[in-house]
Motif scaffolding. Structure first.
Motif, PDB file in Angstrom:
ATOM      1  N   GLU A 224       0.835  -1.218   0.000  1.00 41.39           N
ATOM      2  CA  GLU A 224       0.000   0.000   0.000  1.00 41.39           C
ATOM      3  C   GLU A 224       0.865   1.262   0.000  1.00 41.39           C
ATOM      4  N   LYS A 225       1.935   1.255   0.822  1.00 40.39           N
ATOM      5  CA  LYS A 225       2.821   2.421   0.919  1.00 40.39           C
ATOM      6  C   LYS A 225       3.588   2.654  -0.387  1.00 40.39           C
ATOM      7  N   ILE A 226       3.953   1.559  -1.056  1.00 37.70           N
ATOM      8  CA  ILE A 226       4.648   1.676  -2.341  1.00 37.70           C
ATOM      9  C   ILE A 226       3.732   2.344  -3.365  1.00 37.70           C
ATOM     10  N   GLN A 227       2.459   1.936  -3.391  1.00 41.11           N
ATOM     11  CA  GLN A 227       1.500   2.537  -4.319  1.00 41.11           C
ATOM     12  C   GLN A 227       1.318   4.030  -4.045  1.00 41.11           C
ATOM     13  N   LEU A 228       1.255   4.396  -2.747  1.00 37.39           N
ATOM     14  CA  LEU A 228       1.129   5.810  -2.355  1.00 37.39           C
ATOM     15  C   LEU A 228       2.315   6.618  -2.857  1.00 37.39           C
ATOM     16  N   PHE A 229       3.511   6.057  -2.653  1.00 39.47           N
ATOM     17  CA  PHE A 229       4.755   6.717  -3.061  1.00 39.47           C
ATOM     18  C   PHE A 229       4.784   6.938  -4.578  1.00 39.47           C
ATOM     19  N   LEU A 230       4.461   5.892  -5.339  1.00 37.37           N
ATOM     20  CA  LEU A 230       4.491   5.999  -6.803  1.00 37.37           C
ATOM     21  C   LEU A 230       3.462   7.009  -7.313  1.00 37.37           C
ATOM     22  N   SER A 231       2.288   7.040  -6.679  1.00 38.25           N
ATOM     23  CA  SER A 231       1.247   8.010  -7.073  1.00 38.25           C
ATOM     24  C   SER A 231       1.717   9.431  -6.817  1.00 38.25           C
ATOM     25  N   SER A 232       2.394   9.632  -5.686  1.00 41.18           N
ATOM     26  CA  SER A 232       2.910  10.962  -5.346  1.00 41.18           C
ATOM     27  C   SER A 232       3.973  11.402  -6.342  1.00 41.18           C
ATOM     28  N   LYS A 233       4.880  10.481  -6.698  1.00 39.75           N
ATOM     29  CA  LYS A 233       5.962  10.811  -7.632  1.00 39.75           C
ATOM     30  C   LYS A 233       5.427  11.090  -9.030  1.00 39.75           C
ATOM     31  N   LYS A 234       4.331  10.411  -9.376  1.00 39.46           N
ATOM     32  CA  LYS A 234       3.713  10.661 -10.687  1.00 39.46           C
ATOM     33  C   LYS A 234       3.172  12.090 -10.744  1.00 39.46           C
ATOM     34  N   LEU A 235       2.562  12.519  -9.632  1.00 39.43           N
ATOM     35  CA  LEU A 235       2.028  13.891  -9.557  1.00 39.43           C
ATOM     36  C   LEU A 235       3.150  14.929  -9.598  1.00 39.43           C
ATOM     37  N   GLU A 236       4.343  14.537  -9.105  1.00 37.53           N
ATOM     38  CA  GLU A 236       5.492  15.450  -9.129  1.00 37.53           C
ATOM     39  C   GLU A 236       6.084  15.580 -10.527  1.00 37.53           C
ATOM     40  N   GLY A 237       5.629  14.734 -11.460  1.00 37.08           N
ATOM     41  CA  GLY A 237       6.086  14.864 -12.846  1.00 37.08           C
ATOM     42  C   GLY A 237       7.204  13.932 -13.261  1.00 37.08           C
ATOM     43  N   LEU A 238       7.466  12.879 -12.454  1.00 35.82           N
ATOM     44  CA  LEU A 238       8.503  11.935 -12.847  1.00 35.82           C
ATOM     45  C   LEU A 238       8.073  11.200 -14.116  1.00 35.82           C
ATOM     46  N   SER A 239       9.036  10.913 -14.985  1.00 34.87           N
ATOM     47  CA  SER A 239       8.724  10.235 -16.249  1.00 34.87           C
ATOM     48  C   SER A 239       8.255   8.813 -15.981  1.00 34.87           C
ATOM     49  N   GLN A 240       7.528   8.252 -16.959  1.00 32.42           N
ATOM     50  CA  GLN A 240       7.016   6.895 -16.814  1.00 32.42           C
ATOM     51  C   GLN A 240       8.159   5.884 -16.715  1.00 32.42           C
ATOM     52  N   ILE A 241       9.263   6.170 -17.407  1.00 32.03           N
ATOM     53  CA  ILE A 241      10.431   5.271 -17.367  1.00 32.03           C
ATOM     54  C   ILE A 241      10.966   5.190 -15.939  1.00 32.03           C
ATOM     55  N   THR A 242      11.097   6.363 -15.287  1.00 30.66           N
ATOM     56  CA  THR A 242      11.597   6.403 -13.901  1.00 30.66           C
ATOM     57  C   THR A 242      10.614   5.709 -12.957  1.00 30.66           C
ATOM     58  N   LEU A 243       9.325   5.974 -13.148  1.00 22.62           N
ATOM     59  CA  LEU A 243       8.302   5.354 -12.292  1.00 22.62           C
ATOM     60  C   LEU A 243       8.321   3.828 -12.420  1.00 22.62           C
ATOM     61  N   ASP A 244       8.468   3.340 -13.649  1.00 25.70           N
ATOM     62  CA  ASP A 244       8.518   1.884 -13.872  1.00 25.70           C
ATOM     63  C   ASP A 244       9.748   1.275 -13.204  1.00 25.70           C
ATOM     64  N   SER A 245      10.860   2.009 -13.262  1.00 24.13           N
ATOM     65  CA  SER A 245      12.101   1.538 -12.641  1.00 24.13           C
ATOM     66  C   SER A 245      11.941   1.477 -11.119  1.00 24.13           C
ATOM     67  N   TYR A 246      11.344   2.526 -10.533  1.00 24.30           N
ATOM     68  CA  TYR A 246      11.065   2.559  -9.089  1.00 24.30           C
ATOM     69  C   TYR A 246      10.163   1.387  -8.696  1.00 24.30           C
ATOM     70  N   LYS A 247       9.110   1.191  -9.503  1.00 24.06           N
ATOM     71  CA  LYS A 247       8.123   0.151  -9.204  1.00 24.06           C
ATOM     72  C   LYS A 247       8.777  -1.229  -9.180  1.00 24.06           C
ATOM     73  N   LEU A 248       9.644  -1.496 -10.153  1.00 29.58           N
ATOM     74  CA  LEU A 248      10.310  -2.795 -10.233  1.00 29.58           C
ATOM     75  C   LEU A 248      11.222  -3.028  -9.032  1.00 29.58           C
ATOM     76  N   ASP A 249      12.058  -2.017  -8.703  1.00 30.59           N
ATOM     77  CA  ASP A 249      12.989  -2.156  -7.570  1.00 30.59           C
ATOM     78  C   ASP A 249      12.242  -2.328  -6.250  1.00 30.59           C
ATOM     79  N   LEU A 250      11.147  -1.583  -6.077  1.00 28.38           N
ATOM     80  CA  LEU A 250      10.392  -1.663  -4.827  1.00 28.38           C
ATOM     81  C   LEU A 250       9.608  -2.976  -4.728  1.00 28.38           C
ATOM     82  N   LYS A 251       9.186  -3.523  -5.864  1.00 26.65           N
ATOM     83  CA  LYS A 251       8.501  -4.824  -5.859  1.00 26.65           C
ATOM     84  C   LYS A 251       9.475  -5.921  -5.417  1.00 26.65           C
ATOM     85  N   ILE A 252      10.697  -5.878  -5.955  1.00 26.85           N
ATOM     86  CA  ILE A 252      11.717  -6.856  -5.569  1.00 26.85           C
ATOM     87  C   ILE A 252      11.993  -6.753  -4.069  1.00 26.85           C
TER      88      ILE A 252
END
Length: 332
Positions: free
Chosen positions: A57-85
């Motif tokens: 749940e916290k990972i999803q919150l973090f990614l949603s916040s970073k998306k609103l800050e304007g991070l690129s989809q490439i960066t968001l996908d990279s964050y998502k993969l590392d945090l899932k691992i």
């Protein structure tokens, strides 16, 4: 002795591991000593498939916040993969995760380069730092963790002679346009890949690109770059809006991997032994312009660097330039 089964199993696994490391140890003595320590704790085994819902749940919150800050989809996908691992390995409630948990997690990747481990730590620092700043957790477990020391290596830029060898090795108008555009603009691979024909301003010899953090900046073509880019575009008969496209039908935007392969092919034709990539041409742009007297702040803006220190690594004067400066400014 301990009452709970999970504790017994943990004791057996630790004792077995110690025996593998040091076969001469007295197993029964070690087991007895560890038992007295373990008896003070209640140990709960986490099932292998279980990922704590709170962490997810916290990972999803973090990614949603970073998306609103304007991070690129490439960066968001990279964050998502590392945090899932990370979540798959560290199966705890977010506020119960410790610095020790993170160290153990990172230690599993000792087969990777230090730069890759640093990247994983950087993602975790960003995640836990954000949680702490938002007061979702009381303390940041990554606060005292420092990235592994990396060997400082200067970016491998091409010499003027090697750049000329690349130019002469080009066999198509598209190849020459690649070399000239990447070198003249100092753009990242992702920035050139995303360019459209309509982005090019022929009057000002410039175009606007979207860089890291979704930030827009203006970059410039040389007369040579514009000449070869025009030559390439005039040879095309398609209606594809992308600046660089595939050579065969159906025409479409050339992938980033496709651009990398083409640059490697040109380097092989030129007989260059060093590895040449689109980023090599960005390094070359920065190094040669700084060696030619460009101001650091101007090159920083052209490269799209936020931190001057990032640009500073290119400001290593060549031996020739150092000799020239010595002759010019030494008071005899």
């Amino acid at each position: 002795m301990m009452a709970n089964t999970a504790g017994e199993q943990m004791l057996s696994e630790i004792t077995a591991m110690l025996y593998e490391l040091v076969p001469t140890i007295n197993v029964e003595q070690i087991k007895s000593q560890l038992s007295s320590i373990f008896s003070q704790y209640h140990v709960t085994r986490i099932e292998q498939h279980e990922v704590h819902p709170d962490l997810h749940e916290k990972i999803q919150l973090f990614l949603s916040s970073k998306k609103l800050e304007g991070l690129s989809q490439i960066t968001l996908d990279s964050y998502k993969l590392d945090l899932k691992i990370f979540a798959d390995k560290v199966k705890k409630k977010t506020d119960e995760i410790t610095a020790a948990d993170i160290r153990v997690f990172l230690a599993q990747f000792n087969h990777l380069k230090l730069s890759s481990i640093s990247k994983k730590l950087s993602v975790l620092k960003s995640f836990f730092g954000w949680l702490a700043s938002e007061e979702i957790i009381q303390r940041d477990p990554t606060a005292k963790l420092k990235p592994p020391k990396q060997e400082k290596r200067l970016p491998k830029a091409l010499t003027i002679e090697e750049l000329e060898m690349l130019r002469e090795a080009c066999k198509t108008t598209r190849q020459r346009a690649f070399i000239e555009v990447l070198y003249a603009t100092g753009c990242r691979l992702s920035e050139v890949h995303a360019l459209n024909r309509s982005d090019v301003n022929y009057q000002s010899l410039s175009c606007r690109v979207i860089g890291k953090g979704n930030k827009e900046r203006e970059v410039y073509f040389s007369f040579k770059a514009m000449y070869h880019l025009r030559k390439y575009l005039m040879s095309r008969t398609d209606n594809e809006p992308a600046l660089f496209i595939t050579e065969r039908k159906p025409y479409r935007r050339l992938s980033k991997r496709g651009i990398q392969r083409e640059i490697a092919k040109i380097a092989a034709n030129a007989g260059l032994e060093k590895r040449v990539s689109p980023h090599t041409l960005r390094h070359t742009f920065a190094t040669l312009t700084l060696n030619n007297g460009a101001e650091l702040a101007a090159v920083q803006a052209l490269l799209g660097h936020e931190d001057p220190a990032t640009t500073q690594i290119y400001a290593q004067l060549s031996n020739e330039k150092k000799r020239e400066q010595h002759r010019k400014y030494l008071v005899q």
